[in-house]
Design an enzyme around this catalytic site. Structure first.
Site, PDB file in Angstrom:
ATOM      1  N   HIS A 185       0.542  -1.551  -0.041  1.00 22.87           N
ATOM      2  CA  HIS A 185      -0.105   0.435   0.019  1.00 22.87           C
ATOM      3  C   HIS A 185       0.550   0.986  -0.217  1.00 22.87           C
ATOM      4  O   HIS A 185      -0.175   2.442  -0.722  1.00 22.87           O
ATOM      5  CB  HIS A 185      -1.043  -0.392   0.976  1.00 22.87           C
ATOM      6  N   ARG A 292     -10.785   3.418  -1.490  1.00 23.37           N
ATOM      7  CA  ARG A 292     -10.567   2.510  -0.331  1.00 23.37           C
ATOM      8  C   ARG A 292     -11.199   3.559   1.082  1.00 23.37           C
ATOM      9  O   ARG A 292      -9.968   3.860   1.340  1.00 23.37           O
ATOM     10  CB  ARG A 292      -8.622   2.487  -0.486  1.00 23.37           C
ATOM     11  N   ARG A 329     -15.484   1.587  -1.472  1.00 26.24           N
ATOM     12  CA  ARG A 329     -15.766   0.119  -1.237  1.00 26.24           C
ATOM     13  C   ARG A 329     -15.286  -0.005   0.780  1.00 26.24           C
ATOM     14  O   ARG A 329     -14.794   0.742   1.432  1.00 26.24           O
ATOM     15  CB  ARG A 329     -14.166  -0.144  -1.749  1.00 26.24           C
ATOM     16  N   GLU A 428     -11.548 -10.289  -6.260  1.00 24.32           N
ATOM     17  CA  GLU A 428      -9.954 -11.013  -5.665  1.00 24.32           C
ATOM     18  C   GLU A 428      -9.778 -12.004  -4.964  1.00 24.32           C
ATOM     19  O   GLU A 428      -8.540 -12.188  -4.988  1.00 24.32           O
ATOM     20  CB  GLU A 428      -9.187  -8.727  -4.904  1.00 24.32           C
ATOM     21  N   ASN A 451      -4.318  -6.637  -8.036  1.00 29.18           N
ATOM     22  CA  ASN A 451      -3.582  -6.656  -6.030  1.00 29.18           C
ATOM     23  C   ASN A 451      -3.535  -7.970  -5.473  1.00 29.18           C
ATOM     24  O   ASN A 451      -2.497  -8.678  -5.040  1.00 29.18           O
ATOM     25  CB  ASN A 451      -3.549  -6.169  -5.448  1.00 29.18           C
ATOM     26  N   ARG A 462       1.825 -10.520  -1.517  1.00 28.23           N
ATOM     27  CA  ARG A 462       2.442  -9.136  -2.288  1.00 28.23           C
ATOM     28  C   ARG A 462       3.456  -8.089  -2.008  1.00 28.23           C
ATOM     29  O   ARG A 462       3.688  -7.131  -2.208  1.00 28.23           O
ATOM     30  CB  ARG A 462       1.095  -8.151  -2.498  1.00 28.23           C
ATOM     31  N   CYS A 499     -10.444  -2.733 -10.881  1.00 23.95           N
ATOM     32  CA  CYS A 499      -8.913  -1.712  -9.615  1.00 23.95           C
ATOM     33  C   CYS A 499      -7.558  -2.306  -9.538  1.00 23.95           C
ATOM     34  O   CYS A 499      -7.164  -1.356  -8.393  1.00 23.95           O
ATOM     35  CB  CYS A 499     -10.438  -0.591  -8.778  1.00 23.95           C
TER      36      CYS A 499
HETATM   37  C1  PEP Z   1      -6.279  -5.162  -5.121  1.00 22.82           C
HETATM   38  O1  PEP Z   1      -6.619  -5.861  -4.138  1.00 22.82           O
HETATM   39  O2  PEP Z   1      -6.406  -5.174  -6.132  1.00 22.82           O
HETATM   40  C2  PEP Z   1      -7.488  -4.008  -4.439  1.00 22.82           C
HETATM   41  C3  PEP Z   1      -7.645  -3.029  -5.869  1.00 22.82           C
HETATM   42  O3  PEP Z   1      -6.892  -3.491  -2.954  1.00 22.82           O
HETATM   43  P1  PEP Z   1      -5.981  -3.333  -2.418  1.00 22.82           P
HETATM   44  O4  PEP Z   1      -4.722  -2.965  -2.955  1.00 22.82           O
HETATM   45  O5  PEP Z   1      -7.006  -2.068  -1.109  1.00 22.82           O
HETATM   46  O6  PEP Z   1      -6.267  -4.729  -1.080  1.00 22.82           O
HETATM   47 MG    MG Z   2      -7.528  -5.783  -2.520  1.00 25.16          MG
END
Ligand code: PEP
Ligand code: MG
Length: 566
Positions: A185, A292, A329, A428, A451, A462, A499
């Site tokens: 993030h 977010r 979200r 996701e 992501n 990640r 997204c």
């Molecule tokens: C994702 O997981 O792709 C997403 C957009 O949410 P975050 O990156 O906040 O987990």
């Molecule tokens: Mg996510």
């Protein structure tokens, strides 16, 4: 040169601000009383003025009750009994640091052993204040991101989202971290602020010191510490070229995102707070595809944000969007996003644990505050709500019903709520991508969170740079999951967005267009470069390209295919 993971674009050059908590040990030692007393007095004076300065800067953002902690710290260092005990030890021959450490530790132990929450908290305050006092005695610098008052590039082991939030954007021109992946993030926030950043740069912390000169190239992940004059000149020229290109893209500002053969898509922004709307508007985005909302929770310091605070935030965003769609979200906390005032039980795999919609369904009193705030704000614009981390249809149905029940309640209270709120979900988790055609019977829309989708499909954390080679948005396996999701939505006449970072990845855009993605949501600075790509392509050709990509064996083969059209 050091190599890290490229996050975005842009080049930063300048002095290093090293974000590093001082590490030291204090051992028993003797000193000259007069000299040690002087060291103590001057460190004490500096500690008092440091705390006063921090309080002054913080007063712009914090409420009076939140500022009280600084007064408590000031009272503590100025406490005569505390000072007298230290001075007595100094008079008997101890060094200032040893005396301070000994007396402070004694007080901490005493307060910690008390059976009273208030005094237990005071123990934490003493630890905090005495750490500052000791650092000042030892001449060590305590980093404070809010205090930066000249242009710097931050180098850190890791940047948490709250570090990124605290960073003074006027002076922090870029950052490099030792750990972290492209979709951590901190990296995502850097991109949305338009700050060049390189993450996962192994060895950077041991290769530089505070005040050194650094160049970072966020497009290639290259980092140079104390480079030669000719390298500096080369990168200054590259930065000029980058800024010029950015300026030229402005002609696309208010143009629609239409392909050469007339197919229109939506290019929208990812945001984290109402202030980000400045960037949404400045970059010509067609709305917001991901707000977010957890960043509102992370900005709060001592409790969950109230219904009123959240209502104001959502209302502001909706009003500023002037009728364009805002997808909010619901709270996606957990994983790398923690809260100072909420204790998560330790788990082996927090990214796979108690988080996001799982937590919200389990703690309706937390969820309810947010849902009520959103529903109340819905009359100020075009609101869509989506739930994060949906794994089962059951979860989606429960979450949607929760929203509808709260809507009924509000209406009974006489509060106006919009009747055209779309309720959708993030895709996701691989299970929901595979079952997308069925989910589409329940959800109004999908937004693919690549992501996490990639993290879970590849079983690759990640946040870890060691396995970051598995972040492969163009891997045919991921493309097939994306196709399943888009087709699933379309089979029920629903729309599908994306997204995750892949939504703003120039290499992915041609294929996503070919797969029929309706909405591309990304960091605002990516909008115009993506519009340039979309408006230069033919949808029909991209459909053929996507079909070929789906049959590839490796990501490298897909990349070659895409390069042939870009
Ligand atoms: C994702 O997981 O792709 C997403 C957009 O949410 P975050 O990156 O906040 O987990
Ligand atoms: Mg996510």
């Amino acid at each position: 040169m050091l190599k890290g993971i490229a996050t975005s674009s842009g080049i930063a050059l300048g002095k290093i601000y090293k974000l590093e908590q001082p590490v030291f040990t204090v051992s028993e030692a003797k000193g000259v009383p007069a000299e040690e007393a002087a060291r103590f007095e001057s460190a004490l004076a500096k500690t008092i003025s440091d705390i006063e300065a921090i309080k002054e800067r913080a007063s712009a953002n914090l409420a009076p009750e939140e500022l009280a902690v600084f007064d408590a710290h000031l009272m503590m260092v100025q406490d005569p009994e505390y000072q007298d005990q230290i001075k007595a030890m100094i008079d008997e021959g101890s060094t200032a640091d040893y005396a301070t450490k000994t007396v402070s530790d004694m007080m901490v132990t005493m307060f910690e052993s008390m059976d009273n929450e208030y005094f237990k908290e005071r123990a934490a305050d003493i630890k905090d204040v005495s750490f500052r006092l000791l650092c000042n005695i030892l001449g060590l610098n305590i980093p404070d991101l809010t205090a930066i008052d000249e242009e710097v590039v931050i180098v850190a082991e890791e940047m948490t989202p709250s570090d990124t939030a605290q960073m003074n954007k006027k002076y922090a021109t870029g950052f490099v971290t030792e750990i972290g992946g492209k979709t951590s993030h901190a990296a995502i926030m850097a991109v949305s602020l338009g700050i060049p950043a390189v993450v996962g740069c192994t060895g950077v912390m041991s290769s530089c010191k505070h005040g050194d000169y650094i160049i970072l190239d966020a497009k290639n992940g290259d980092v140079f510490i104390n480079p030669a004059e000719d390298v500096i000149a080369e990168y200054k020229a590259k930065r000029e070229a980058f800024l010029k290109e950015k300026e030229e893209l402005k002609v696309l500002m208010n143009k629609p995102s239409v392909t050469l053969d007339g197919h229109q898509v939506e290019l929208v922004s990812n945001i984290g707070n109402p202030k980000d709307m400045d960037n949404v508007i400045a970059n010509g985005a067609e709305g917001v595809g991901l707000f977010r909302s957890e960043f509102l929770y992370m900005d709060a310091t001592d409790d969950f944000p109230s219904e009123e605070v959240q209502f104001e935030a959502y209302k502001t965003v909706l009003e500023r969007a002037e009728g364009k769609r805002i997808v909010v979200r619901t709270l996606d906390i957990g994983g790398d996003k923690t809260l100072p005032y909420f204790k998560f039980d330790p788990e082996m795999n927090p990214f796979l644990g108690y988080r996001a919609i799982r937590l919200c369904l389990d703690r309706p009193e937390i969820f309810r505050t947010q849902v009520r705030a959103l529903l109340r704000a819905s009359v100020y614009g075009k609101l869509a709500i989506m739930f994060p981390m949906i794994a089962t249809i059951d979860e989606f149905v429960k979450a949607k019903q929760f929203v509808l029940d709260n809507k009924e309640e509000l209406k009974k209270e006489g509060v106006a709520v919009s009747d055209s709120i779309e309720i959708g979900m993030m895709v996701e988790i691989p299970a929901s991508a595979v079952l997308a055609d069925e989910f589409a019977k329940y959800a109004d829309f999908f937004s693919i969170g690549t992501n996490d989708l990639i993290q879970y499909s590849m079983a690759a954390d990640r946040m870890s740079e060691k396995v970051s080679y598995l972040y492969q948005p163009l891997n045919p396996a991921i493309l097939r999951l994306v196709k399943m999701t888009i087709d699933g939505a379309h089979s029920q006449g629903k729309w599908c967005g994306m997204c995750g970072e892949m939504g703003g990845d120039p290499m992915a855009a041609p294929i996503l267009l070919g797969l029929g993605l309706d909405e591309f949501s990304m960091s605002s600075p990516r909008i115009l470069p993506t519009r340039k790509i979309i408006t230069s392509l033919n949808k029909k050709d991209m459909e053929e390209l996507a079909a070929k990509a789906l049959k590839c064996h490796t990501e490298a083969e897909v990349i070659e295919l895409v390069k042939s059209v870009l």
